[in-house]
Design an enzyme around this catalytic site. Structure first.
Site, PDB file in Angstrom:
ATOM      1  N   ASP A   1       0.849  -1.228  -0.083  1.00 14.67           N
ATOM      2  CA  ASP A   1      -0.106  -0.102   0.047  1.00 14.67           C
ATOM      3  C   ASP A   1       0.980   1.300  -0.018  1.00 14.67           C
ATOM      4  OD1 ASP A   1       0.856  -0.065   2.625  1.00 14.67           O
ATOM      5  OD2 ASP A   1      -0.991  -0.123   3.639  1.00 14.67           O
ATOM      6  N   SER A   2       2.264   0.911  -0.136  1.00 16.40           N
ATOM      7  CA  SER A   2       3.173   2.112  -0.323  1.00 16.40           C
ATOM      8  C   SER A   2       2.727   2.887  -1.590  1.00 16.40           C
ATOM      9  CB  SER A   2       4.592   1.763  -0.274  1.00 16.40           C
ATOM     10  OG  SER A   2       4.856   0.722  -0.951  1.00 16.40           O
TER      11      SER A   2
ATOM     12  N   GLU B   1      -1.488  -5.489   8.560  1.00 20.51           N
ATOM     13  CA  GLU B   1      -0.523  -4.922   9.520  1.00 20.51           C
ATOM     14  C   GLU B   1      -1.160  -5.137  11.146  1.00 20.51           C
ATOM     15  OE1 GLU B   1       0.090  -0.855   8.870  1.00 20.51           O
ATOM     16  OE2 GLU B   1       0.979  -1.326   6.618  1.00 20.51           O
TER      17      GLU B   1
ATOM     18  N   GLU C   1       9.138  -4.284  10.682  1.00 21.38           N
ATOM     19  CA  GLU C   1       9.491  -2.984   9.942  1.00 21.38           C
ATOM     20  C   GLU C   1      10.169  -2.065  11.139  1.00 21.38           C
ATOM     21  OE1 GLU C   1       6.780  -1.233   7.366  1.00 21.38           O
ATOM     22  OE2 GLU C   1       8.020   0.707   7.279  1.00 21.38           O
TER      23      GLU C   1
ATOM     24  N   ASP D   1      -0.820  -6.172  -0.056  1.00 22.37           N
ATOM     25  CA  ASP D   1      -1.464  -5.323   1.111  1.00 22.37           C
ATOM     26  C   ASP D   1      -2.924  -5.238   1.055  1.00 22.37           C
ATOM     27  OD1 ASP D   1       0.395  -4.954   3.010  1.00 22.37           O
ATOM     28  OD2 ASP D   1       1.433  -3.182   2.037  1.00 22.37           O
TER      29      ASP D   1
ATOM     30  N   LYS E   1      -1.231  -9.477   2.875  1.00 21.37           N
ATOM     31  CA  LYS E   1      -0.595  -8.900   3.982  1.00 21.37           C
ATOM     32  C   LYS E   1      -1.252  -7.966   4.651  1.00 21.37           C
ATOM     33  CE  LYS E   1       3.132  -6.088   3.862  1.00 21.37           C
ATOM     34  NZ  LYS E   1       2.588  -4.851   4.739  1.00 21.37           N
TER      35      LYS E   1
HETATM   36  O1  KIV Z   1       3.688  -1.143   1.646  1.00 19.10           O
HETATM   37  C1  KIV Z   1       4.878  -1.389   1.598  1.00 19.10           C
HETATM   38  O2  KIV Z   1       5.483  -1.130   0.659  1.00 19.10           O
HETATM   39  C2  KIV Z   1       5.235  -2.295   2.828  1.00 19.10           C
HETATM   40  C3  KIV Z   1       6.776  -2.618   3.062  1.00 19.10           C
HETATM   41  C4  KIV Z   1       7.314  -1.462   3.468  1.00 19.10           C
HETATM   42  C5  KIV Z   1       6.781  -3.765   3.683  1.00 19.10           C
HETATM   43  O3  KIV Z   1       4.380  -2.812   3.567  1.00 19.10           O
END
Ligand code: KIV
Length: 271
Positions: A51-52, A122, A189, A90, A120
């Site tokens: 989600d980056s 969090e 992280e 994510d 994934k």
């Molecule tokens: O969204 C992302 O890029 C991440 C990584 C930094 C692990 O969760």
């Protein structure tokens, strides 16, 4: 007869075998077809549709605004590019917290509509019900502990996490819980390297570190950061393997110069 190419795909079982053999796991983020094609061909083990994308693709300040539809769009493009890597997506903010039914529905949409291989999410105990329910649907889950950017307004800062014992103990407990629930790997992280070593050694599932030192079972970076596409973000843990900002900048300057001076296109570059 299968119409698909014969390549040895990375699965969650392959990742477990890598940890068992002490072989490090390499993960990068991916958001589009072209870059993911290159990263996969180069041999990356996991592509994380992170989600980056909210920051590096859509220009938001945090990861919170990106939607499930946008994540599915990015993930579909990555899946079309990949023939070897495991594609993990994510679950974006607001699609799994506090509601395990919604969590399963969100994860099913990702799997069905993008063709990705895992999701994934969090957090630890607070998302335990959602993790459990998604796993009960047969969907592999990667955990994510330490600095969890979807909770940035709760933390108030992107500083190193788990430096205090109380937070370190919660992380230990959460990591054990995620492993017991059935997560196949856990991202750690921005936590101290020695603590990440302790956590990694206490788990049988692989840990993937970002800003968590060399003792994790694997490493992940945001591809745009490691390629040096932006110049502003330079935390201590980031190693840049290219300087694409400067290359793209000067290529663009040269293109503009050539168009303005009528040098491009030349006689060989036309029909
Ligand atoms: O969204 C992302 O890029 C991440 C990584 C930094 C692990 O969760």
């Amino acid at each position: 007869m299968s119409v698909h190419k014969e390549v040895k795909r990375i699965t969650t079982h392959v990742l477990q075998a890598m940890k068992n053999k002490g072989e490090k796991i390499a993960m990068l983020t991916g958001y589009d077809f072209s870059i993911s094609t290159i990263v996969d061909a180069a041999g990356i083990d996991i592509i994380l549709v992170g989600d980056s994308a909210s920051n590096v693709i859509h220009g938001h300040e945090t990861t919170l605004p990106i939607t499930l539809d946008q994540m599915i769009d990015h993930a579909s493009a990555v899946v079309r590019a990949v023939s070897r890597a495991l594609v993990v997506v994510d679950l974006p903010f607001g699609t799994y917290q506090g509601n395990s039914k919604l969590a399963l529905e969100s994860a099913i949409r990702i799997m069905k509509e993008s063709g990705a291989h895992a999701v994934k999410m969090e957090g630890g105990a607070e998302v335990g019900d959602s993790v459990k329910r998604i796993l009960s649907g047969g969907i592999p889950v990667m955990g994510h502990l330490g600095l969890i950017p979807q909770s940035i307004y709760k933390f108030g800062t992107y500083a190193v996490r788990a430096k205090e014992e109380a937070e370190a103990q919660k992380l230990r407990d959460d990591a054990k819980l995620l492993q017991e629930l059935g997560c196949f790997a856990i991202v750690l992280e921005k936590i101290p390297a020695l603590f990440a070593k302790e956590v990694s050694e206490s788990l049988y599932v692989p840990t993937i570190g970002i800003g968590a030192g060399k003792h994790c079972d694997g490493q992940v970076l945001v591809t745009h950061d490691m390629l040096g596409i932006n110049k502003e973000f330079s935390p201590r843990f980031l190693r840049r393997y290219a300087n694409l900002y400067d290359q793209i900048f000067s290529a663009t300057e040269n293109y503009i110069k050539d168009v303005k001076s009528n040098d491009f296109p030349n006689d060989q570059e036309q029909y």
